[in-house]
Design a protein around this motif. Structure first.
Motif, PDB file in Angstrom:
ATOM      1  N   LEU A  65      50.625  10.567 157.685  1.00 10.10           N
ATOM      2  CA  LEU A  65      49.354  11.041 158.231  1.00 10.10           C
ATOM      3  C   LEU A  65      48.717  12.034 157.269  1.00 10.10           C
ATOM      4  O   LEU A  65      47.493  11.978 157.019  1.00 10.10           O
ATOM      5  N   ALA A  66      49.512  12.939 156.717  1.00  5.91           N
ATOM      6  CA  ALA A  66      48.984  13.907 155.761  1.00  5.91           C
ATOM      7  C   ALA A  66      48.393  13.211 154.542  1.00  5.91           C
ATOM      8  O   ALA A  66      47.341  13.619 154.013  1.00  5.91           O
ATOM      9  N   GLU A  67      49.042  12.156 154.096  1.00  5.71           N
ATOM     10  CA  GLU A  67      48.548  11.417 152.927  1.00  5.71           C
ATOM     11  C   GLU A  67      47.228  10.710 153.202  1.00  5.71           C
ATOM     12  O   GLU A  67      46.453  10.456 152.275  1.00  5.71           O
ATOM     13  N   ALA A  68      46.962  10.406 154.472  1.00 11.62           N
ATOM     14  CA  ALA A  68      45.729   9.696 154.835  1.00 11.62           C
ATOM     15  C   ALA A  68      44.563  10.642 155.117  1.00 11.62           C
ATOM     16  O   ALA A  68      43.443  10.174 155.324  1.00 11.62           O
ATOM     17  N   MET A  69      44.786  11.946 155.107  1.00  8.13           N
ATOM     18  CA  MET A  69      43.761  12.901 155.515  1.00  8.13           C
ATOM     19  C   MET A  69      42.728  13.244 154.437  1.00  8.13           C
ATOM     20  O   MET A  69      41.561  13.492 154.767  1.00  8.13           O
ATOM     21  N   PRO A  70      43.062  13.336 153.154  1.00  6.63           N
ATOM     22  CA  PRO A  70      42.067  13.735 152.147  1.00  6.63           C
ATOM     23  C   PRO A  70      40.812  12.859 152.189  1.00  6.63           C
ATOM     24  O   PRO A  70      40.883  11.631 152.344  1.00  6.63           O
ATOM     25  N   GLY A  71      39.672  13.512 152.062  1.00  7.88           N
ATOM     26  CA  GLY A  71      38.387  12.829 152.112  1.00  7.88           C
ATOM     27  C   GLY A  71      37.761  12.825 153.490  1.00  7.88           C
ATOM     28  O   GLY A  71      36.571  12.519 153.628  1.00  7.88           O
ATOM     29  N   ARG A  72      38.504  13.159 154.514  1.00 14.20           N
ATOM     30  CA  ARG A  72      37.970  13.225 155.866  1.00 14.20           C
ATOM     31  C   ARG A  72      37.450  14.634 156.142  1.00 14.20           C
ATOM     32  O   ARG A  72      37.792  15.591 155.441  1.00 14.20           O
ATOM     33  N   SER A  73      36.652  14.781 157.177  1.00 15.02           N
ATOM     34  CA  SER A  73      36.115  16.093 157.532  1.00 15.02           C
ATOM     35  C   SER A  73      37.014  16.777 158.561  1.00 15.02           C
ATOM     36  O   SER A  73      37.595  16.110 159.432  1.00 15.02           O
ATOM     37  N   VAL A  74      37.100  18.085 158.490  1.00 15.66           N
ATOM     38  CA  VAL A  74      37.877  18.824 159.487  1.00 15.66           C
ATOM     39  C   VAL A  74      37.214  18.771 160.866  1.00 15.66           C
ATOM     40  O   VAL A  74      37.836  19.121 161.872  1.00 15.66           O
ATOM     41  N   THR A  75      35.961  18.333 160.921  1.00 15.36           N
ATOM     42  CA  THR A  75      35.289  18.174 162.212  1.00 15.36           C
ATOM     43  C   THR A  75      35.688  16.890 162.922  1.00 15.36           C
ATOM     44  O   THR A  75      35.452  16.742 164.127  1.00 15.36           O
ATOM     45  N   ASP A  76      36.313  15.975 162.200  1.00 16.80           N
ATOM     46  CA  ASP A  76      36.555  14.626 162.734  1.00 16.80           C
ATOM     47  C   ASP A  76      37.923  14.542 163.408  1.00 16.80           C
ATOM     48  O   ASP A  76      38.752  13.692 163.073  1.00 16.80           O
TER      49      ASP A  76
END
Length: 427
Positions: A65-76
């Motif tokens: 899950l951590a590996e899939a997080m970069p590029g996403r917004s913290v609002t999402d």
């Protein structure tokens, strides 16, 4: 998307935290308990903090899950559940096709339940980062606080003076009613908690009933709770309810499963609470329809985060079910998250549980301080806590140095190391 809110990377740091020899129906706490600290770092250079369980099955789900997080917004944060469902833990011991198959006090510990606990830490870290970026406390991101302080309850345990072969801790032994009362006195003097909860299921129900009676004599009028973690039969639960009905605020999970809880609830006026038979939304309809519980102990780790904790609170209000808050061994990051979300719940009917006073170590720079059993709700940006990087590194080094024996909490194994013939007792 505001580039400053874009996630650059996520750092996962498993730690081992000193834990006292607290007894429960599953055995005894090990000398150290595993926790996982989650840091969500944004492109704007802001770091948000989260915390959850650190056992291997959680780590195996957290890493992809951590590996899939970069590029996403913290609002999402609403998309975290779908994203987590797409990732799979690697196959290996304890896993079947990427799904965890294990047991625990919250029922069958499925991969879906574990995944919610991992999502809870990532969601909390995202909200912390968002709050710090906007200059707002997390409670403001959840709609605003409705109370300036959150009330907590003293969490009493039967306990040994020390782990086998270890040095006695400052709390000493508590193996009988006198020891429990002395423990409660110390909690009262140090923290001023207005209510007391005893972790039961350790000794015969008659001995635990005597301890509650002793507490009632020592602290007349104080709310008292007893939690044997499902260790009793329906008939035993009813006998204890008859004996203690005049002093108990509630009886928590005296029996195991919704059916047994419903049968017990139908035959006693003592309120039954749970953090075992209602730990997911899928378990709510049957339990509420059958009147199995009158109080649910919410837990943002179990339910998938702070937003879902508010959804659970709304369901409880709708169906006239009371609300409190469950605790497991946790650090200051989780305590801050618990306090922030608890501050936003319009109806919080009972003081929240917390293990925090039992811990002598933390990864935040300033330990929260209870006054009259309450924590002030921070208005600082985010969760209002600051990570102590040196202490985090120390506790992570302990995890790295462990041979794997303590990386997965196992109270039964810890008990059998001291008493090889020990088995859980059902009364």
């Amino acid at each position: 998307m505001d580039s400053a809110l874009c996630i650059d990377h996520v750092r996962l740091t498993p730690v081992l935290v000193t834990d006292p020899p607290l007894l429960n129906t599953q055995g005894v706490h090990q000398p150290f308990t595993p926790r996982l600290v989650v840091e969500v770092i944004t492109a704007g250079g802001v770091t948000g903090l989260g915390e959850t369980y650190g056992d291997t099955p959680y780590l195996d789900l957290a890493r992809p899950l951590a590996e899939a997080m970069p590029g996403r917004s913290v609002t999402d944060v609403n998309s975290l559940f779908a994203l987590a469902a797409e990732v799979r833990a690697p196959a290996g011991p304890g896993h079947v096709d990427g799904r965890v198959d294990a047991g625990g006090l919250r029922g069958v510990r499925t991969a879906d339940k574990l995944r919610l606990s991992v999502v809870s830490a990532v969601e909390t870290a995202c909200l912390d980062a968002l709050g710090k970026t906007l200059g707002l406390p997390v409670h403001a991101l959840l709609g605003g606080r409705v109370r300036a302080e959150v009330e907590y309850s003293a969490y009493l345990f039967y306990k040994w003076a020390a782990h086998p072969g270890g040095v006695p801790d400052a709390w000493g032994e508590a193996l009988d009613p006198a020891g429990v009362v002395e423990q409660a006195r110390r909690f009262d003097r140090a923290y001023g908690f207005p209510s007391f909860k005893l972790k039961g299921g350790v000794f015969a129900p008659e001995q635990e009933t005597a301890a509650i009676r002793a507490l009632a004599r020592e602290f007349p009028g104080r709310p008292l709770r007893l939690d044997p973690n499902g260790a009793w039969s329906v008939e035993t639960a009813l006998a204890v309810a008859r004996e203690l009905g005049d002093v108990l605020e509630y009886l928590e999970d005296p029996v195991t499963g919704t059916a047994a809880m419903a049968e017990t609830a139908a035959r006693t006026d003592v309120p039954l609470a749970t953090n075992m038979c209602v730990t997911t939304f899928e378990e709510v309809p049957e339990a509420f329809a059958r009147g199995a519980v009158r109080i649910v102990l919410c837990d943002h780790h179990y339910w998938g985060g702070l937003h879902r904790t508010r959804e659970l609170a709304a369901l409880c209000r709708t169906y006239g079910v009371g609300l409190s808050m469950h605790s497991n061994t946790h650090l200051g990051i989780s305590l801050a998250a618990m306090t922030q979300v608890a501050a936003t719940l319009p109806r919080l009917d009972h003081a929240c549980d917390t293990h925090y006073p039992w811990l002598t170590e933390d990864v935040v720079t300033t330990r929260p301080h209870f006054r009259a059993g309450r924590l002030a709700v921070s208005d600082a940006p985010g969760l209002g806590v600051v990570l102590d990087h040196d202490r985090l590194a120390d506790l992570h080094r302990r995890w790295l140095d462990d041979d794997g024996t303590l990386r997965d909490r196992d109270d039964a194994a810890a008990m059998r190391a001291a008493a090889p013939e020990w088995r859980p007792t059902r009364w």
